[in-house]
Write an enzyme that holds these catalytic residues in place. Structure first.
Site, short mmCIF file in Angstrom:
data_model
loop_
_atom_site.label_atom_id
_atom_site.label_comp_id
_atom_site.label_asym_id
_atom_site.label_seq_id
_atom_site.Cartn_x
_atom_site.Cartn_y
_atom_site.Cartn_z
N SER A 138 -6.67 -21.02 -8.61
CA SER A 138 -7.42 -20.81 -8.93
C SER A 138 -7.59 -21.12 -10.42
O SER A 138 -8.25 -21.34 -11.26
CB SER A 138 -8.29 -19.80 -8.98
N HIS B 146 -8.83 -17.52 -2.39
CA HIS B 146 -10.19 -18.01 -3.36
C HIS B 146 -11.27 -18.78 -2.86
O HIS B 146 -12.15 -18.47 -3.67
CB HIS B 146 -9.91 -18.60 -5.06
N LYS C 149 -10.97 -9.93 -2.86
CA LYS C 149 -11.63 -10.71 -4.12
C LYS C 149 -12.92 -10.78 -3.21
O LYS C 149 -13.40 -10.36 -3.54
CB LYS C 149 -10.59 -12.19 -4.22
C1 LIG Z 1 -3.83 -17.54 -3.55
C2 LIG Z 1 -3.49 -16.46 -3.59
N1 LIG Z 1 -3.48 -15.86 -2.52
C3 LIG Z 1 -2.59 -15.05 -2.66
C4 LIG Z 1 -3.25 -13.40 -3.44
C5 LIG Z 1 -2.51 -12.86 -3.35
O1 LIG Z 1 -3.44 -11.68 -2.72
P1 LIG Z 1 -3.19 -10.51 -2.37
O2 LIG Z 1 -3.39 -9.46 -3.75
O3 LIG Z 1 -4.61 -9.67 -0.89
O4 LIG Z 1 -2.04 -9.74 -2.27
C6 LIG Z 1 -3.51 -14.12 -4.17
C7 LIG Z 1 -4.23 -12.92 -5.17
O5 LIG Z 1 -4.28 -13.18 -6.83
C8 LIG Z 1 -3.76 -15.49 -4.63
O6 LIG Z 1 -4.76 -16.15 -5.63
#
Ligand SMILES: Cc1ncc(COP(=O)(O)O)c(C=O)c1O
Length: 390
Positions: free
Chosen positions: A178, A206, A237
């Site tokens: 992202s 994402h 998200k």
């Molecule tokens: C690609 C990706 N993986 C994992 C996460 C982490 O997600 P979580 O907030 O559920 O720990 C994010 C959050 O920004 C992310 O962008």
């Protein structure tokens, strides 16, 4: 020596802004959001489908709060609520995988899968621009971590060959990068992994809810079997459920993680209230299958307007993340500030999050933005000049 003297250098202006700029949200997040008492057009939230404030999602969450309370206090290895079971089943249907295990976040899910599967005689191969939670998972692996060039299949193939004597070659990548507004070239990456008899994990944080016509993610976009790779993801998200994560894969993998993953067994799972919100999000997505397309159409409208004004824009086709490429950090921060003064919350992404002189504005467009939000945001951009031509 003071503790401060031991901290790594992150740049004086970054430290100054960390001390001062930390806005407070004064209400629900949406296309328009009140921040420090003022209403803004919000581009900093990952609520891509506007589900965090959807009445169905909120009603489901309230009912679960009344039924199950704020939390169970029980370790998820011992017991989970009926809502958790329903969400796991709904996610089996959504992901197209055989089974799903819920975690308290995708960070926990990523760390769990890497730390549990990668033993001393194994390797984990990770894209150089993978999310921090994958990087942290790699640090916990008991085997070697090999980093390959960003989305570069030739680099991946070479590193897979170099790791041919490892027992397991676990390749892990974001499905959507992202910060780059970029989609993983899944068919090529998967072919390379399969040719090397490796295992691929794609972090759909994402992608889920957004990528593909029905929002089913990378597998849907490329018309690839969702069972050809392991999926991880977040409920924080597009699902708008606040917090929670998952691993989706075959039954044996999920059973193994349930028994062995420290990030499952030694921490709480997502609360029932968030699991219920996620169930509500899936229900809304089924009833309003046009939501992912709406988010992307809004991004298309914004992108067209920005390009007309001479800005360099990246992304916004298969995914609503839209980047305005500026370059210098100071100039990017200034532009973000001018937009802020004109009612647009458009965060600057600067070094060290991105390389030096690659600073950008990251506009997270949502289905909850209206045409007039996008037009008003574009008017705010009339107060700043596009990046200088290189
Ligand atoms: C690609 C990706 N993986 C994992 C996460 C982490 O997600 P979580 O907030 O559920 O720990 C994010 C959050 O920004 C992310 O962008």
């Amino acid at each position: 020596m003071s503790l401060a003297a031991t901290l790594p250098e992150v740049g004086e202006s970054n430290v100054a802004s960390a001390r001062t700029a930390w806005p407070t949200l004064d209400g629900k997040i949406g296309g328009r959001t009140v921040v420090d008492g003022r209403e803004f057009i919000m581009f900093a939230s990952n609520d891509y489908l506007g589900l965090a404030t959807h009445p169905t999602v909120l009603a489901r969450a309230r009912a679960a709060l009344d039924e199950f309370g704020a939390g169970t206090g029980i370790n998820p290895g011992r017991a989970v609520t009926r809502i958790h079971r329903e969400l796991s089943e709904a996610m089996v249907e959504f992901t197209g995988c055989e089974d799903v295990l819920l975690f308290n976040s995708c960070t926990a899910a990523n760390c769990a899968i890497i730390a549990t599967l990668v033993g001393p005689t194994d390797v984990v191969l990770s894209d150089e621009l993978n999310h921090a939670s994958i990087v942290d998972g790699c640090r916990l692996a008991r085997g070697r971590t090999i980093v390959y060039r960003h989305c570069d299949v030739t680099s991946l193939r070479r590193k897979l060959t170099a790791a041919s004597r490892a027992r397991l070659r676990l390749v892990i990548s974001d499905g959507v990068f992202s910060m780059e507004a970029e989609i993983l070239p899944l068919p090529e990456i998967l072919a390379a992994v399969q040719a090397a008899k490796g295992v691929l994990v794609v972090d759909e944080s994402h992608s889920a809810g957004v990528v593909g016509i029905a929002g089913r993610g990378s597998a849907e976009l490329y018309d690839i079997s969702p069972r050809a790779f392991i999926q991880t993801g977040t409920f924080s998200k597009a699902f708008g459920a606040g917090i929670g994560g998952y691993v989706a894969g075959d039954r044996d993998l999920i059973a193994h993680l349930r028994l062995r993953a420290r990030f499952f067994n030694f921490t709480s799972t997502m609360p029932a209230v968030n699991a219920a919100a996620a169930l509500g999000a899936l229900e809304v997505l089924r009833a309003s299958p046009d939501l992912p397309a709406r988010a992307k159409a809004n991004a298309g409208q914004l992108r067209a307007g920005l390009e007309q004004r001479g800005f360099r824009v990246q992304g916004g086709e298969h995914h609503p993340s839209t980047l305005v490429l500026i370059g210098e950090s100071a100039r990017t921060r200034l532009i973000s500030r001018v937009l802020f003064d004109h009612g647009v919350f458009a965060p600057a992404v600067v070094y060290p999050v991105v390389p030096e002189n690659a600073a950008r504005l990251r506009l997270q467009v949502s289905a909850s933005h209206t045409d007039s939000d996008i037009e008003a945001a574009l008017k705010a951009f009339d107060h700043v000049r596009p990046a200088r031509k290189r």
